[in-house]
Design a protein around this motif. Sequence first.
Motif, PDB file in Angstrom:
ATOM      1  N   SER A 126       0.837  -1.195   0.000  1.00  0.00           N
ATOM      2  CA  SER A 126       0.000   0.000   0.000  1.00  0.00           C
ATOM      3  C   SER A 126       0.872   1.245   0.000  1.00  0.00           C
ATOM      4  O   SER A 126       2.046   1.212   0.392  1.00  0.00           O
ATOM      5  CB  SER A 126      -0.903  -0.006   1.241  1.00  0.00           C
ATOM      6  N   ASP A 150      -0.178   3.588   1.870  1.00  0.00           N
ATOM      7  CA  ASP A 150      -0.535   4.081   3.201  1.00  0.00           C
ATOM      8  C   ASP A 150       0.410   3.491   4.247  1.00  0.00           C
ATOM      9  O   ASP A 150       0.403   2.274   4.472  1.00  0.00           O
ATOM     10  CB  ASP A 150      -1.982   3.692   3.517  1.00  0.00           C
ATOM     11  N   CYS A 193      -6.166  -4.250   5.790  1.00  0.00           N
ATOM     12  CA  CYS A 193      -5.445  -3.228   5.021  1.00  0.00           C
ATOM     13  C   CYS A 193      -5.705  -3.355   3.525  1.00  0.00           C
ATOM     14  O   CYS A 193      -5.599  -2.372   2.786  1.00  0.00           O
ATOM     15  CB  CYS A 193      -3.947  -3.331   5.299  1.00  0.00           C
ATOM     16  N   ARG A 218      -8.450  -0.988   2.365  1.00  0.00           N
ATOM     17  CA  ARG A 218      -8.293   0.448   2.548  1.00  0.00           C
ATOM     18  C   ARG A 218      -7.849   1.133   1.259  1.00  0.00           C
ATOM     19  O   ARG A 218      -7.291   0.509   0.357  1.00  0.00           O
ATOM     20  CB  ARG A 218      -7.264   0.731   3.647  1.00  0.00           C
ATOM     21  N   ASP A 219      -8.084   2.441   1.223  1.00  0.00           N
ATOM     22  CA  ASP A 219      -7.592   3.238   0.100  1.00  0.00           C
ATOM     23  C   ASP A 219      -6.070   3.177   0.065  1.00  0.00           C
ATOM     24  O   ASP A 219      -5.406   3.183   1.105  1.00  0.00           O
ATOM     25  CB  ASP A 219      -8.036   4.696   0.245  1.00  0.00           C
TER      26      ASP A 219
END
Length: 264
Positions: A81, A83, A105, A108-109
């Motif tokens: 990710s 993030d 996770c 998630r974006d």
Amino acid sequence: MKDKIELLMEETGCDRGEAELALEMCGYEVEEAVRQIPRLLRDICALKGKFLLAAKNQHGLVLAILNLKTRKVLRARAVMSFDPAVCSVSLEEDWFAFEKHLYGCRLRDGSLPTESLEVEQHLTAHFRAASPETFDFLRGASSEAAAEELSPPLRALFRDPGLSLRVRKDILDLGQFQSLRKAPAPTARRDKPAPRAALAEDLLVLKIALEEDPDGVPASELHAGDMVQARIVDGRDIAKYLARLFGGLTASGPVPIEAPVEAI
């Protein structure tokens, strides 16, 4: 006595020495030995890792669970990710909590599902091709030494010698691996039943269909850790989304993916 040893070996897949020890501890009661022997088999290695590709600002988690005795890959999970919060989970967490965070996770974006799947496939291929000496090494290796085993396949995949990786290695018995952690049920008031969601972990159960193989292993001979082919046939939106993440759903419909047998 000999018959009991052979029966226990057949039922649990343990070797003769383990069967003899289990029977001795359980007063030579076969039924009790069958229940207790998973706690004696400390052959499960859980590798939990966090990594960073600083040049791409990509963060990731990996989880590899291996049976050191049978030299099988029981799990290979990953998430990548943009993030950095994906790495907020502690490596001290047990494998189940770590895996649960990893899967969360993915929803998630900023998550990278294609890259995540590539990492999983690469790790699976790496350990399937690993020599017996690799599994013997991991049994006694420190977490730092285990990181040296995980680093080369990841660096080769990303073509990034600057990859930063931290790993924790845990050795578990078979019972610890098979058991799922459940939250204790709260005491309900007489006039107000306990909420359903509070009774256990918020697990998502997917409907699947096993692929039949006339030349495969009979179902009666499967053991925990064996790999089977399965399709996710659950019609819910969340199930379809997860199927895509796992590589089990294409434009033409569900396709079989490899899945480990948790318990028999």
